[in-house]
Design an enzyme around this catalytic site. Structure first.
Site, PDB file in Angstrom:
ATOM      1  N   SER A 180       0.737  -1.165   0.172  1.00 26.28           N
ATOM      2  CA  SER A 180      -0.027   0.018   0.079  1.00 26.28           C
ATOM      3  C   SER A 180       1.113   1.135   0.019  1.00 26.28           C
ATOM      4  O   SER A 180       2.002   1.140   0.531  1.00 26.28           O
ATOM      5  CB  SER A 180      -1.064   0.191   1.338  1.00 26.28           C
ATOM      6  OG  SER A 180      -1.560   1.138   1.563  1.00 26.28           O
ATOM      7  N   TYR A 225      -0.973  -0.558  10.788  1.00 27.14           N
ATOM      8  CA  TYR A 225      -1.161  -1.269   9.340  1.00 27.14           C
ATOM      9  C   TYR A 225      -0.288  -0.709   8.346  1.00 27.14           C
ATOM     10  O   TYR A 225       0.374  -1.545   7.841  1.00 27.14           O
ATOM     11  CB  TYR A 225      -2.559  -0.505   8.737  1.00 27.14           C
ATOM     12  CG  TYR A 225      -2.902  -1.032   7.476  1.00 27.14           C
ATOM     13  CD1 TYR A 225      -3.491  -2.313   7.115  1.00 27.14           C
ATOM     14  CD2 TYR A 225      -2.750  -0.178   6.366  1.00 27.14           C
ATOM     15  CE1 TYR A 225      -3.818  -2.488   5.580  1.00 27.14           C
ATOM     16  CE2 TYR A 225      -3.050  -0.278   5.343  1.00 27.14           C
ATOM     17  CZ  TYR A 225      -3.514  -1.473   4.726  1.00 27.14           C
ATOM     18  OH  TYR A 225      -3.901  -1.754   3.411  1.00 27.14           O
ATOM     19  N   LYS A 246       2.718  -2.713   6.089  1.00 24.94           N
ATOM     20  CA  LYS A 246       2.780  -2.687   4.442  1.00 24.94           C
ATOM     21  C   LYS A 246       4.045  -2.158   4.450  1.00 24.94           C
ATOM     22  O   LYS A 246       4.840  -2.299   3.090  1.00 24.94           O
ATOM     23  CB  LYS A 246       1.920  -1.544   4.019  1.00 24.94           C
ATOM     24  CG  LYS A 246       0.480  -2.101   4.117  1.00 24.94           C
ATOM     25  CD  LYS A 246      -0.019  -3.404   3.422  1.00 24.94           C
ATOM     26  CE  LYS A 246      -1.389  -3.687   3.328  1.00 24.94           C
ATOM     27  NZ  LYS A 246      -1.453  -4.982   2.386  1.00 24.94           N
TER      28      LYS A 246
END
Length: 294
Positions: free
Chosen positions: A185, A198, A202
């Site tokens: 991402s 998160y 990534k």
């Protein structure tokens, strides 16, 4: 200085304009023909390949599975819920694609093993792995993330990706090589304030791709990573839920729009194909020009 009659000047001007217009038209026709030819020759570039795509019953994962199938691969899809697998299989088969699927929670070793073993047993091998599954049980300031949420994020987003790669490699080696695509991402480059854990997971995937490259290259397996920006999916729906929030979300994107899952699937299909035969160890942003820097 010209001494030609005015009407002759006009005739020559018209002739030149007509010739130029015709030349441009021919050029466009040739270019269109070349693009059509390229599309035609590339439309089945994954013919005979077997692909596994995790978290592939909706959103980006579904679009990737559909695109790989359209390009000729047999695609094994998966999801944590049987109902989601059944629904995706129905729609993909209605599109005349070669697909199969099963339930797989990538955080469970038995599920991962069954996914890979079933793909190999039923289709004769494995050529492509797309690791797309991700989890995010925490939303808020990073220091408010508890240990349980932190562990789940890294177990699903990072550890399971590594283990899926490890479990897939022997089967790719037996086929003479393969291609692995990891879905990260833009948050891995520019952490989202309220998605700190998160985002860090990534970022880890960007590093994992680089770390895997030397050893996998010796096995004729390419590994690349795709980092989508803002894409219209269920995950991003909160950011695009109102005119105000959409305006804010798009303010940092030069193209002034969110991407679509199909725009991610095309890059993944390219990386999985022989058209990308000299590309490995790359982290590729698909983000409409949004700034990114580690």
């Amino acid at each position: 200085m010209s001494y030609l009659p005015a009407n002759l000047h006009y005739s020559l001007h018209v002739h030149r304009m007509f010739s130029l217009t015709r030349l441009l038209s021919v050029g466009r026709s040739i270019n269109h023909f070349r693009m059509a030819s390229a599309a035609a020759t590339g439309s089945r570039r994954l013919e005979g390949k077997v692909a596994v795509v995790t978290a592939s019953t909706e959103g980006i994962g579904y679009a990737i599975a559909k695109r790989l199938g359209e390009e000729g691969a047999h695609v094994v899809i998966s999801s944590r819920k049987q109902a989601h697998v059944d629904h995706a299989l129905k729609t993909l088969k209605e599109a005349n694609l070669s697909v199969s699927g099963l339930v797989c929670h990538v955080g469970k070793q038995a599920d991962r093993a069954k996914l890979i073993e079933t793909a190999v047993k039923e289709n004769g091998g494995l050529d492509i792995l797309v690791s797309n599954a991700a989890a995010n049980p925490h939303f808020g300031n990073i220091l408010d993330c508890d240990e349980q949420a932190w562990d789940k994020i890294f177990d699903i987003n990072v550890k399971s990706t590594f283990l899926l790669v490890k479990e897939s490699v022997p089967h790719m080696v037996s086929r003479g090589g393969g291609s692995i695509v990891v879905v990260s991402s833009i948050a891995g480059y520019m952490p989202f304030e309220l998605l700190g854990p998160y985002s860090v997971s990534k970022t880890a995937l960007l590093g994992l791709t680089k770390a895997l490259t030397p050893q996998l290259s010796d096995m004729n397996i390419r590994v690349n990573c795709v980092a989508p920006g803002l894409v219209k999916t269920k995950f991003s729906s909160a950011l695009l839920s109102s005119e105000e929030s959409t305006k804010l979300a798009l303010s940092g994107i030069p193209m002034k729009r969110a991407g679509t899952p199909d725009e991610i699937s095309g890059i993944v299909s390219f990386l999985a194909s022989d058209d990308a035969s000299y590309i490995t160890g790359e982290n590729i942003l698909v983000a409409g020009g949004a700034p990114s820097r580690l």
